[in-house]
Write an enzyme that holds these catalytic residues in place. Structure first.
Site, PDB file in Angstrom:
ATOM      1  N   GLU A 137     -16.721  -9.812   3.712  1.00 15.90           N
ATOM      2  CA  GLU A 137     -15.574  -9.654   2.827  1.00 15.90           C
ATOM      3  C   GLU A 137     -15.097 -11.007   2.291  1.00 15.90           C
ATOM      4  O   GLU A 137     -14.821 -11.157   1.102  1.00 15.90           O
ATOM      5  CB  GLU A 137     -14.429  -8.967   3.574  1.00 15.90           C
ATOM      6  CG  GLU A 137     -13.198  -8.754   2.720  1.00 15.90           C
ATOM      7  CD  GLU A 137     -12.045  -8.121   3.518  1.00 15.90           C
ATOM      8  OE1 GLU A 137     -11.603  -7.034   3.140  1.00 15.90           O
ATOM      9  OE2 GLU A 137     -11.618  -8.715   4.520  1.00 15.90           O
ATOM     10  N   CYS A 148     -10.732  -1.050  14.630  1.00 20.29           N
ATOM     11  CA  CYS A 148     -11.152  -2.445  14.792  1.00 20.29           C
ATOM     12  C   CYS A 148     -11.158  -2.911  16.236  1.00 20.29           C
ATOM     13  O   CYS A 148     -11.865  -3.847  16.579  1.00 20.29           O
ATOM     14  CB  CYS A 148     -10.253  -3.366  13.988  1.00 20.29           C
ATOM     15  SG  CYS A 148     -10.096  -2.886  12.280  1.00 20.29           S
ATOM     16  N   GLU A 208       0.827  -1.209   0.000  1.00 24.53           N
ATOM     17  CA  GLU A 208       0.000   0.000   0.000  1.00 24.53           C
ATOM     18  C   GLU A 208       0.866   1.267   0.000  1.00 24.53           C
ATOM     19  O   GLU A 208       0.530   2.257  -0.648  1.00 24.53           O
ATOM     20  CB  GLU A 208      -0.951  -0.017   1.210  1.00 24.53           C
ATOM     21  CG  GLU A 208      -1.999   1.078   1.164  1.00 24.53           C
ATOM     22  CD  GLU A 208      -3.211   0.808   2.070  1.00 24.53           C
ATOM     23  OE1 GLU A 208      -3.418  -0.366   2.473  1.00 24.53           O
ATOM     24  OE2 GLU A 208      -3.932   1.760   2.361  1.00 24.53           O
ATOM     25  N   GLU A 263     -14.724 -11.385  -5.556  1.00 23.56           N
ATOM     26  CA  GLU A 263     -13.358 -10.966  -5.902  1.00 23.56           C
ATOM     27  C   GLU A 263     -12.316 -11.769  -5.128  1.00 23.56           C
ATOM     28  O   GLU A 263     -11.153 -11.810  -5.528  1.00 23.56           O
ATOM     29  CB  GLU A 263     -13.141  -9.479  -5.569  1.00 23.56           C
ATOM     30  CG  GLU A 263     -13.950  -8.501  -6.397  1.00 23.56           C
ATOM     31  CD  GLU A 263     -15.308  -8.195  -5.773  1.00 23.56           C
ATOM     32  OE1 GLU A 263     -15.757  -8.960  -4.886  1.00 23.56           O
ATOM     33  OE2 GLU A 263     -15.940  -7.199  -6.189  1.00 23.56           O
ATOM     34  N   LYS A 286     -15.955  -8.638   8.110  1.00 23.90           N
ATOM     35  CA  LYS A 286     -14.980  -9.563   7.522  1.00 23.90           C
ATOM     36  C   LYS A 286     -15.665 -10.834   7.025  1.00 23.90           C
ATOM     37  O   LYS A 286     -15.180 -11.506   6.128  1.00 23.90           O
ATOM     38  CB  LYS A 286     -13.899  -9.913   8.549  1.00 23.90           C
ATOM     39  CG  LYS A 286     -12.969  -8.755   8.876  1.00 23.90           C
ATOM     40  CD  LYS A 286     -11.947  -8.513   7.785  1.00 23.90           C
ATOM     41  CE  LYS A 286     -11.281  -7.158   7.926  1.00 23.90           C
ATOM     42  NZ  LYS A 286     -10.466  -6.811   6.765  1.00 23.90           N
ATOM     43  N   CYS A 342      -8.620  -1.490   3.921  1.00 24.37           N
ATOM     44  CA  CYS A 342      -8.644  -2.724   4.717  1.00 24.37           C
ATOM     45  C   CYS A 342      -9.937  -2.914   5.485  1.00 24.37           C
ATOM     46  O   CYS A 342     -10.170  -3.979   6.037  1.00 24.37           O
ATOM     47  CB  CYS A 342      -7.439  -2.809   5.638  1.00 24.37           C
ATOM     48  SG  CYS A 342      -7.040  -1.265   6.394  1.00 24.37           S
ATOM     49  N   GLU A 350       2.264   1.736  -3.458  1.00 25.99           N
ATOM     50  CA  GLU A 350       1.188   2.261  -4.303  1.00 25.99           C
ATOM     51  C   GLU A 350       1.000   3.757  -4.028  1.00 25.99           C
ATOM     52  O   GLU A 350       0.868   4.576  -4.942  1.00 25.99           O
ATOM     53  CB  GLU A 350      -0.104   1.491  -3.973  1.00 25.99           C
ATOM     54  CG  GLU A 350      -1.305   1.835  -4.815  1.00 25.99           C
ATOM     55  CD  GLU A 350      -2.566   1.100  -4.318  1.00 25.99           C
ATOM     56  OE1 GLU A 350      -2.597   0.665  -3.145  1.00 25.99           O
ATOM     57  OE2 GLU A 350      -3.509   0.977  -5.107  1.00 25.99           O
ATOM     58  N   SER A 363      -7.180   2.220  -2.276  1.00 30.65           N
ATOM     59  CA  SER A 363      -6.000   1.407  -2.543  1.00 30.65           C
ATOM     60  C   SER A 363      -6.480   0.080  -3.122  1.00 30.65           C
ATOM     61  O   SER A 363      -7.509  -0.448  -2.698  1.00 30.65           O
ATOM     62  CB  SER A 363      -5.249   1.165  -1.235  1.00 30.65           C
ATOM     63  OG  SER A 363      -4.455   0.013  -1.360  1.00 30.65           O
TER      64      SER A 363
HETATM   65  S1  SF4 Z   1     -13.798  -4.009  12.802  1.00 31.74           S
HETATM   66 FE1  SF4 Z   1     -14.897  -2.226  12.052  1.00 31.74          FE
HETATM   67  S2  SF4 Z   1     -13.261  -0.838  11.418  1.00 31.74           S
HETATM   68 FE2  SF4 Z   1     -12.351  -2.859  11.572  1.00 31.74          FE
HETATM   69  S3  SF4 Z   1     -12.498  -3.717   9.526  1.00 31.74           S
HETATM   70 FE3  SF4 Z   1     -14.290  -4.396  10.654  1.00 31.74          FE
HETATM   71  S4  SF4 Z   1     -15.885  -2.904  10.162  1.00 31.74           S
HETATM   72 FE4  SF4 Z   1     -13.918  -1.994   9.603  1.00 31.74          FE
END
Ligand code: SF4
Ligand code: SF4
Ligand code: SF4
Ligand code: FES
Ligand code: FES
Ligand code: FES
Lengths: 671, 163
Positions: free
Chosen positions: A361, A503, A279, A366, A358, A299, A282, A319
């Protein structure tokens, strides 16, 4: 402000800037029960649990009463006790749910308060008919049967996150908190941050559990089960075992995972280090070219989805680096295959995250290669706690163990990712040395740290001026973009974390009863950085080795394939599949009325096209419809004429295309 | 799926109200007049153009009994079931109409979108009990037979127009 004094339960208490009586009472170490009060959000005053007696005023809700000089307050009396019990009983009566099997577990406020206030029976009959549990979201489980209508989630999602995916609907006994039009959460604009679940006092909103799937994988001897542990987990998990927030429990977490049967245990901070190399490279390249600045960090998957939904025109600023979770998945599967000949389908990659987003995600298309996702299953810290408890492991007695190599070695740079400002600081640790070409013993960038949800600073490294914004909470991200759009500010780097504070305060973290938990967890991560031997991602010897053996160099072709990703505009709510009412033989025109296209003049186009059709006397040959979002929002306004999709459509283009299609049709008919 | 043929009118309504989110209720009211109910697409569009989440618009629309979220027939039959009308056997009228139109409480609208049957409590015309309102017109002192005749008359008229 001058300190003033009032009396609480016969004890004088001084107060200053507290927003309300409740905060004064809590400062005096009295845990007044509440359901609908959160210091970070507006005051709702609906649950009536915080009632106290004030001389001369009678019973008042402490959360919405201002403290005043000389006030005399009582926090318990016969009447208050009765009222509190009744409130809890009424809530329990309208609450369908079986406490022992509820995922909220011991952090349920309703259960806790029921026990604390000595509610031993519920005198009111069950008043609700059960409704279906909403399992549509990969990140959250929504069980409206357990909702007590405190509105905490609604205010969190509206006020702090500015998403507004859920709200009150209907009224009276039918009143429910739900997404728009009664849709499921997975079908609407929810970005999966899980902050609503963090403030929900009951099991109505909880992280979507994946515990059973993980046990199943662990018990299947034909599969290699690999864990990765995110930085923020290590400073919060201990809270469930009576430790102070911020206590670093990395070694015991690793030990617990091995006991449960994980074959390898890796550290997501390792790929956080790797993220920094990719990153920051970049970023320096963009800075040099002056292109796609500011660079947005990528992220946080909730922030990514937020950008895809609300700011498609800024997708080029994100990014292209995948998040550390995804980098670990991709790297691990590729290298185990190459170096140890374990095929990807035999590997189950399980990540332990502070985060509900997550889970979403990991499922993004992708992040799959063929049918194989890079990360198979995601557990939140809360779920890992449940699994440790289920295993009967006495967590605090576990002997500390260390991560497996090579993906278990981290520098402090990868660990501070869990704090808002951490990614920025780690990027600066790399970029500064890269710009000067000199090693520097300093590794702390104080300017990147702080508690405010939106911080800005600039920094000069030799000739290079860097201007940075750090935002946490999506409302603050909106404000950053507003400043960019209005031209008020120019930044080079923008870090966004959806969760207030980063996080460490993610939607999957244990729910703390410590008023200072955020500061303590943050401090725990910075302490961890200090304790580690190395602090700069570029000094991580195993990263150097990974490049040497495998990835070649930052930004290489293979690095791109494994470590970078793409983004695309996303519609906010599903269910508006363009499906026009059309009569036989008509030319079909659909105009996108989604937000982006609307802002780019869809409405004027619509009127213009209508006027043109009338002028041409062609209204009968055409069916004209409005649709919602073709997911090409960055190229709006979008108009579909027949099979042709026109992006950046102007009225002239639309006119020409319509004439052409109508002429074509005529020709067809004649043949 | 509601086709948004009347979109221009929605745009005009929004403009009339300056795209002001504080006028949401008035906007919904006007849009309901256009469609006779509030289609999801229209509410989404309203949310988009006012810059507020669709869940908020839905929250307001579902809160007030005055707003309808399901499409209604061209003729809305409101049978009064207030005390005065109930005493004068309004339920028999309701039953007769339901049977005639093949409707139930779950299914209040005919498939041809001609009739919607609703009950209301007291129309304020108790002197005319039992009473029935067809769109905005009050019919009083009814029997099941005379109510059926009113509906049949509409059906015949509609059939003639279409023939
Ligand atoms: S804990 Fe919250 S700030 Fe961290 S990646 Fe997950 S959603 Fe985003
Ligand atoms: S997860 Fe985040 S975006 Fe989704 S409803 Fe909860 S607070 Fe809103
Ligand atoms: S879902 Fe939870 S936070 Fe939201 S209103 Fe219901 S009980 Fe309160
Ligand atoms: S906390 Fe005061 S009314 Fe809910
Ligand atoms: S708003 Fe998404 S394509 Fe028009
Ligand atoms: S009860 Fe029917 S009009 Fe009053």
């Amino acid at each position: 402000m001058k300190r003033q004094t009032l009396k609480i339960d016969n004890t004088p208490v001084s107060f200053g800037e507290e927003r309300n009586l409740l905060e004064v009472i809590r400062k005096a170490h009295i845990e007044l029960p509440t359901f609908c009060y959160h210091s970070e959000m507006s005051i709702y005053g609906a649950c009536r649990l915080c009632m106290v007696e004030v001389e001369g005023m009678g019973m008042v809700p402490a959360c919405s009463t201002l403290p005043a000089e000389g006030m005399v307050v009582r926090t318990t009396s016969e009447q208050i006790r009765k009222l509190r019990k009744m409130v809890i009983e009424l809530l329990l009566a309208s609450h369908v749910g079986d406490c022992p099997s509820c995922s909220k577990g011991p952090s349920c406020q309703l259960q806790k308060l029921g026990q604390r206030l000595g509610v031993d029976k519920v005198r009111f009959p069950q008043s609700r008919t059960p409704v279906r549990i909403d399992l549509s979201s990969p990140s959250l489980l929504r069980d409206p049967n357990k909702c007590v209508l405190c509105g905490d989630c609604v205010r969190m999602c509206n006020e702090i996150q500015t998403v507004g995916a859920i709200d009150f609907a209907y009224r009276g006994s039918k009143s429910t908190v739900m997404p728009c039009f009664g849709k499921d959460l997975g079908e609407v604009e929810c970005v999966n941050c899980g902050q609503c679940a963090r403030v929900c006092p009951t099991g109505a909103l909880v992280p979507r559990p994946n515990i059973d799937e993980v046990w199943k994988a662990l018990h299947d001897s034909s599969r290699t089960v690999v864990a990765q542990v995110a930085p923020a987990v290590r400073v919060a998990l201990g809270e469930a075992f009576g430790l102070e927030p911020g206590t670093i429990t990395t070694g015991r977490i690793v030990a617990a995972l091995r006991r449960m049967g994980f074959d390898r245990v890796y550290d997501t901070s390792f790929t956080a280090d790797l993220t920094i190399l990719e990153e920051a490279e970049e970023f320096l390249a963009r800075k040099k070219e002056g292109q796609n600045l500011p660079q947005f960090t990528s992220c946080c998957p909730a922030w990514v989805k937020f950008t895809e939904q609300y700011y498609p025109e800024y997708l080029g600023h994100l990014s292209t680096c995948s998040s550390p979770q995804q980098m670990m998945g991709a790297l691990c599967k590729a290298s185990l295959k190459k170096l140890q000949n374990i095929p990807a389908e035999k590997i189950v990659m399980v990540s332990i995250m502070p985060c509900t987003a997550k889970k979403y995600e990991a499922r993004r298309p992708e992040h799959s290669r063929g049918d194989e996702p890079d990360v198979d299953l995601v557990l939140t810290t809360q779920e890992l706690i449940l699994m440790i408890k289920e295993s009967g492991l006495v967590f605090n007695q576990l002997e500390q163990e260390s991560f497996d190599m090579p993906f278990g070695f981290t520098t402090g740079g990868g660990v501070i990712f869990g704090n808002s400002g951490g990614v920025t600081e780690a990027v600066l640790r790399y970029a500064a040395e890269k710009i000067t070409g000199r090693k520097d013993s300093n590794y702390i960038f104080k300017a990147a740290r702080g508690q405010e949800g939106l911080r800005e600073f600039s920094l000069t490294v030799e000739e290079t001026q860097l201007s940075v914004a750090v935002a946490s909470g999506l409302g603050n991200a909106r404000e950053v973009i507003r400043r960019i759009q209005s031209g008020e500010k120019h930044y080079d780097l923008v870090e966004v974390m959806a969760c207030p504070g980063g996080c460490m305060n993610g939607g999957g973290q244990p729910i703390s009863s410590d008023a200072d938990y955020k500061a303590k967890r943050t401090c725990g991560l910075y302490d961890n950085d200090k304790m580690l031997q190395l602090h700069k991602p570029q000094e991580n010897p195993y990263i150097a080795e990974a490049y040497e053996k495998f990835l070649q160099k930052p930004g290489s072709h293979l690095a791109h394939e494994l470590l970078h990703t793409t983004y695309s505009p996303k519609r906010r709510t599903s269910g508006f599949a363009p499906e026009p009412e059309q009569e036989e033989g008509q030319l079909e025109i659909s105009i996108c009325f989604g937000t982006s296209c609307f802002l780019r003049g869809a409405q004027q186009l619509y009127s213009g096209i209508n006027a043109f059709l009338a002028e041409q006397g062609a209204k009968a040959q055409v069916s004209i419809n409005a649709t919602f979002c073709y997911e090409r929002c960055d190229r709006g306004p979008v108009v579909k004429i027949g099979e042709e999709v026109l992006e950046h459509c102007t009225l002239d283009q639309a006119r020409a295309a319509i004439l052409q299609h109508l002429a074509g049709r005529k020709a067809e008919v004649q043949i | 799926m509601e086709n948004l043929r009347n979109f221009e009118q929605v745009c005009a309504i929004l403009k009339e109200h300056d795209h002001n989110p504080n006028r949401l209720i008035a906007i919904l009211q006007a849009v309901q007049e256009v469609y006779r109910y509030l289609p999801e697409e229209a509410m989404t569009f309203i949310a988009t153009s006012l810059g507020i989440p669709p869940a908020k618009v839905f929250g307001v629309a579902s809160f007030y009994a005055h707003f309808t979220l399901e499409p209604k027939g061209r003729y809305v039959l409101k049978i009064c079931d207030g005390t005065a009308c109930h005493v004068k056997k309004s339920t028999e009228i309701e039953e007769a109409l339901r049977k005639h139109l093949g409707l139930s409480s779950q299914n209040p609208t005919t498939p041809d979108m001609l009739f919607t049957l609703e009950t209301v409590s007291c129309l304020g015309t108790c002197g005319l009990a039992p009473a029935l309102v067809i769109n905005d017109e009050v019919h009083g002192l009814l029997s099941p037979q005379s109510a059926l005749a009113l509906v049949q008359e509409i059906q015949d008229r509609e059939a003639a127009v279409h023939a």
